[in-house]
Scaffold this motif. Structure first.
Motif, short mmCIF file in Angstrom:
data_model
loop_
_atom_site.label_atom_id
_atom_site.label_comp_id
_atom_site.label_asym_id
_atom_site.label_seq_id
_atom_site.Cartn_x
_atom_site.Cartn_y
_atom_site.Cartn_z
N THR A 201 0.84 -1.20 0.00
CA THR A 201 0.00 0.00 0.00
C THR A 201 0.87 1.25 0.00
O THR A 201 2.10 1.17 0.14
CB THR A 201 -0.91 0.03 1.24
N ASP A 202 0.22 2.39 -0.12
CA ASP A 202 0.95 3.65 0.02
C ASP A 202 0.96 4.05 1.50
O ASP A 202 0.52 3.29 2.37
CB ASP A 202 0.33 4.75 -0.85
N ASN B 62 -3.65 2.83 1.19
CA ASN B 62 -4.43 2.56 -0.01
C ASN B 62 -3.72 1.52 -0.88
O ASN B 62 -2.51 1.60 -1.10
CB ASN B 62 -4.62 3.84 -0.84
N ARG B 63 -4.48 0.56 -1.35
CA ARG B 63 -3.91 -0.49 -2.19
C ARG B 63 -3.34 0.11 -3.47
O ARG B 63 -3.95 0.99 -4.07
CB ARG B 63 -4.99 -1.52 -2.53
N GLN B 64 -2.16 -0.38 -3.86
CA GLN B 64 -1.52 0.13 -5.06
C GLN B 64 -2.05 -0.56 -6.31
O GLN B 64 -2.40 -1.73 -6.29
CB GLN B 64 -0.01 -0.08 -4.96
N SER B 65 -2.10 0.19 -7.40
CA SER B 65 -2.56 -0.38 -8.66
C SER B 65 -1.50 -1.31 -9.22
O SER B 65 -0.32 -1.25 -8.85
CB SER B 65 -2.84 0.74 -9.67
N PHE B 66 -1.92 -2.16 -10.13
CA PHE B 66 -0.99 -3.08 -10.79
C PHE B 66 0.10 -2.30 -11.51
O PHE B 66 1.29 -2.63 -11.42
CB PHE B 66 -1.77 -3.96 -11.77
N ALA B 67 -0.29 -1.23 -12.22
CA ALA B 67 0.69 -0.43 -12.96
C ALA B 67 1.70 0.22 -12.01
O ALA B 67 2.89 0.32 -12.33
CB ALA B 67 -0.02 0.64 -13.77
N SER B 68 1.24 0.64 -10.84
CA SER B 68 2.15 1.26 -9.87
C SER B 68 3.18 0.26 -9.37
O SER B 68 4.37 0.59 -9.21
CB SER B 68 1.36 1.81 -8.68
N LEU B 69 2.75 -0.97 -9.13
CA LEU B 69 3.69 -2.00 -8.68
C LEU B 69 4.71 -2.31 -9.76
O LEU B 69 5.90 -2.49 -9.47
CB LEU B 69 2.94 -3.28 -8.29
#
Length: 209
Positions: free
Chosen positions: A145-146, A150-157
């Motif tokens: 998470t950040d 908040n859960r991170q998006s797939f693209a962010s990971l």
């Protein structure tokens, strides 16, 4: 008209508008989620603002063209996704203009990495598909998470792993789809990780009761 190479969602919208194909709801929904992740990744990238704005304007132009050509012919499902995608792109463009007008409001990264130069020499020696197996697993678990939880998006990971391991991961959504094409051997890396972990835990004496 030339087929869009910007994103899968735009290709499906073009099929629905120009070729009058019936694109299924689950296909549009999946492509829309990927498109949203793509925009989030673009916003978090280190590309110069003019380059990001150029890419967004290209998307906006393409979506506007589909909207104008669709008129009253588009079914409600296609119209909804056209509106949603256009809204996302306009929002990102407005945020970039805001960042240009008020540079003092841009996010800054705390300088906490002094004296940690070893971190920047990390490299990935395995295959990209196996790395995607790891990234996808972490994304599905939702354990990263950040700072606000908040859960991170797939693209962010994907972007985070690219920076962390100094590697380029082209077409991450295609790589993730490759995992499903393994059929019987859906997971290759994770069993190896488990085997290595359990073997070394036992060797350390922790697994000896």
């Amino acid at each position: 008209m030339k087929t869009s190479t910007t994103h899968r969602l735009l290709n499906h919208l073009q099929e629905a508008v120009l070729e009058r194909k019936n694109v299924m709801e689950n296909v549009l929904s999946s492509a829309y989620d990927e498109f949203s992740d793509h925009l989030a990744s673009l916003a978090e990238s280190r590309l110069p603002i003019p380059e990001r704005l150029r890419r967004l304007r290209h998307m906006e132009t393409e979506l506007d063209a589909y909207m104008n050509m669709a008129g009253s012919r588009a079914d409600s499902r296609t119209h909804i996704y056209l509106m949603k995608a256009s809204g996302l792109v306009r929002t990102e463009i407005e945020l970039l203009h805001f960042a240009l007008r008020y540079p003092e409001c841009r996010d800054t990264v705390p300088d906490t990495d002094k004296g940690r130069t070893g971190l920047f020499s990390l490299r990935w020696k395995g295959s990209l598909v196996n790395l995607m197996e790891l990234i996808a697993s972490l994304y599905y678990l939702g354990v990263i998470t950040d700072g606000n939880g908040n859960r991170q998006s797939f693209a962010s990971l994907v972007t985070a792993f690219e920076e962390f391991l100094h590697i380029r991961i082209p077409k991450p959504y295609d790589l993730r789809a490759d995992l499903a094409r393994r059929k019987k051997n859906l997971s290759v890396l994770l069993p190896r990780l488990r085997e290595a972990f359990e073997k070394n835990i036992i060797n350390c004496g922790i697994g000896n009761g």
